[in-house]
Scaffold this motif. Sequence first.
Motif, short mmCIF file in Angstrom:
data_model
loop_
_atom_site.label_atom_id
_atom_site.label_comp_id
_atom_site.label_asym_id
_atom_site.label_seq_id
_atom_site.Cartn_x
_atom_site.Cartn_y
_atom_site.Cartn_z
N ASN A 89 -16.42 14.00 -6.20
CA ASN A 89 -16.23 12.92 -5.28
C ASN A 89 -15.60 11.69 -6.28
N ASN A 90 -14.69 11.26 -6.25
CA ASN A 90 -13.95 10.04 -6.90
C ASN A 90 -13.72 9.17 -5.80
N PRO A 91 -14.63 8.05 -5.45
CA PRO A 91 -14.39 7.15 -4.36
C PRO A 91 -13.38 6.16 -4.78
N ASN A 92 -12.83 5.87 -6.19
CA ASN A 92 -11.94 4.94 -6.64
C ASN A 92 -10.41 5.42 -6.74
N LYS A 93 -10.18 6.87 -6.40
CA LYS A 93 -9.12 7.66 -6.46
C LYS A 93 -8.04 6.76 -5.40
N ALA A 94 -8.74 6.64 -4.21
CA ALA A 94 -7.68 6.25 -3.25
C ALA A 94 -7.47 4.46 -3.36
N LYS A 95 -7.96 3.94 -4.14
CA LYS A 95 -7.92 2.62 -4.28
C LYS A 95 -6.48 2.17 -5.20
N PRO A 96 -5.88 1.26 -4.76
CA PRO A 96 -4.53 1.04 -5.28
C PRO A 96 -4.87 0.29 -6.75
N GLY A 97 -4.07 0.49 -7.74
CA GLY A 97 -4.04 -0.11 -8.93
C GLY A 97 -3.70 -1.46 -9.23
N GLU A 98 -4.03 -2.18 -10.17
CA GLU A 98 -3.86 -3.43 -10.43
C GLU A 98 -2.55 -4.04 -10.22
N LYS A 99 -1.64 -3.43 -10.48
CA LYS A 99 -0.16 -3.77 -10.27
C LYS A 99 0.27 -3.85 -8.57
N ALA A 100 -0.23 -2.84 -8.21
CA ALA A 100 -0.13 -2.64 -6.46
C ALA A 100 -0.89 -3.87 -5.96
N THR A 101 -2.02 -4.16 -6.07
CA THR A 101 -2.91 -5.29 -5.56
C THR A 101 -2.13 -6.36 -5.81
N GLN A 102 -1.67 -6.65 -7.04
CA GLN A 102 -0.99 -8.07 -7.42
C GLN A 102 0.17 -8.08 -6.53
N ARG A 103 1.15 -6.93 -6.27
CA ARG A 103 2.23 -7.06 -5.71
C ARG A 103 1.97 -7.37 -3.80
N ALA A 104 0.86 -6.69 -3.54
CA ALA A 104 0.43 -7.12 -1.98
C ALA A 104 0.04 -8.45 -1.96
N GLU A 105 -0.80 -9.11 -3.03
CA GLU A 105 -1.21 -10.48 -2.87
C GLU A 105 0.13 -11.53 -2.99
N ASP A 106 1.04 -11.03 -3.74
CA ASP A 106 2.20 -11.80 -4.00
C ASP A 106 3.02 -11.67 -2.50
N ARG A 107 3.24 -10.77 -1.84
CA ARG A 107 3.79 -10.69 -0.71
C ARG A 107 3.27 -11.43 0.59
N ALA A 108 1.90 -11.28 0.47
CA ALA A 108 1.16 -11.94 1.51
C ALA A 108 1.23 -13.46 1.29
N ALA A 109 1.32 -14.14 0.05
CA ALA A 109 1.36 -15.23 -0.26
C ALA A 109 2.91 -15.87 0.31
N LYS A 110 4.19 -14.99 -0.24
CA LYS A 110 5.30 -15.50 0.49
C LYS A 110 5.30 -15.54 1.83
N ALA A 111 4.79 -14.53 2.63
CA ALA A 111 4.63 -14.58 4.17
C ALA A 111 4.06 -15.61 4.72
N ALA A 112 3.03 -16.06 4.07
CA ALA A 112 2.18 -17.45 4.28
C ALA A 112 3.07 -18.52 4.31
N ALA A 113 3.88 -18.55 3.14
CA ALA A 113 4.78 -19.67 2.71
C ALA A 113 5.91 -19.87 3.74
N ILE A 114 6.37 -18.58 4.25
CA ILE A 114 7.70 -18.58 5.26
C ILE A 114 7.03 -18.93 6.72
N GLU A 115 5.97 -18.76 6.74
CA GLU A 115 5.39 -19.03 8.15
C GLU A 115 5.20 -20.64 8.24
N GLU A 116 4.55 -21.22 6.99
CA GLU A 116 4.53 -22.55 6.97
C GLU A 116 5.74 -23.33 7.04
N ALA A 117 6.87 -22.89 6.54
CA ALA A 117 8.04 -23.39 6.64
C ALA A 117 8.67 -23.51 7.93
#
Length: 128
Positions: A89-117
């Motif tokens: 049992n490896n519950p951490n296997k399905a979790k994304p790595g550091e780079k993937a989570t950083q990319r997802a956060e960056d995409r979410a920030a860009k999408a929020a900025a576009i919506e605000e604009a």
Amino acid sequence: MALKLRLARAGTKKRPFYHIVVADARSPRDGRFIEKLGTFNPLLAKDAENRVVLDTERAKHWVSVGAQPTDRVLRFLDAAGLVKRDARNNPNKAKPGEKATQRAEDRAAKAAAIEEAKNAPKEEAAAE
């Protein structure tokens, strides 16, 4: 002498076939072995009866003497009912790595900025 129940590769290139053997842990994978216990043919279907052929009595003897099976051979022994293999049992296997989570956060920030604009000019026009 440390004994292992392991697979020794046979067959040709791109057509693997394995012998289940008892060997000294220090000997090479396809080198000298003490006894051949069976065969494993990964090219056959998973439900084929001759995919894994194993002499269970001899395998039971070698395990009782202290031979350590490798992970794959342990699966075969578990399927034969000789040894109990704990589920991994490896519950951490399905979790994304550091780079993937950083990319997802960056995409979410860009999408929020576009919506605000998009919403900002409408709010200014409504205020006038």
